[in-house]
Design a protein around this motif. Structure first.
Motif: not given
Length: 124
Positions: A38-44, A87-100
């Motif tokens: 889902a995060l990959d799709e959001m990033r896309r 679920r550790k949300m910040d780790d998921l966000i970073r792993a998807a390639g987002f900059r926090v």
């Protein structure tokens, strides 16, 4: 401003690449079966420099609370429509390639296993 409602899986968005400036996500990532997809799709679908704004509940940094979240999640998923407490949300966000860019965490009022929150702004 015209608004369209699109019913789709977060893991497969029927949207072209790089069309949105901002995505707002509130208390949903906990129940998506494949949060990484889902995060990959959001990033896309975000434009370069696009922003992801979210508030989610998830894994506490306190070991005692974390143990309870992991114990409760199998039952809670069944009761809570697929919701994961662990679920550790910040780790998921970073792993998807987002900059926090900004992250606030803490407990809301209520039982700690259910109330650890992440509020974040992230950039593609």
């Amino acid at each position: 401003m015209p608004v369209s409602l699109v019913r789709a899986s977060a893991e497969q968005l029927p949207i072209s690449d790089a069309v949105f400036d901002t995505i707002v996500m509130t208390w949903t990532l906990c129940s998506i079966p494949d949060p990484s997809a889902a995060l990959d799709e959001m990033r896309r679908v975000l434009k370069p420099g696009g922003r992801l704004l979210f508030i989610e509940h998830g894994l506490s940094p306190e070991p005692r609370i974390t143990r309870w979240q992991r114990r409760l999640t199998p039952c809670w998923k069944w009761i809570g429509g697929g919701c994961h407490l662990d679920r550790k949300m910040d780790d998921l966000i970073r792993a998807a390639g987002f900059r926090v860019d900004a992250l606030e965490t803490g407990y809301m009022k209520g039982p700690k296993p259910w109330t650890f929150m992440y509020r974040c702004t992230a950039t593609k």
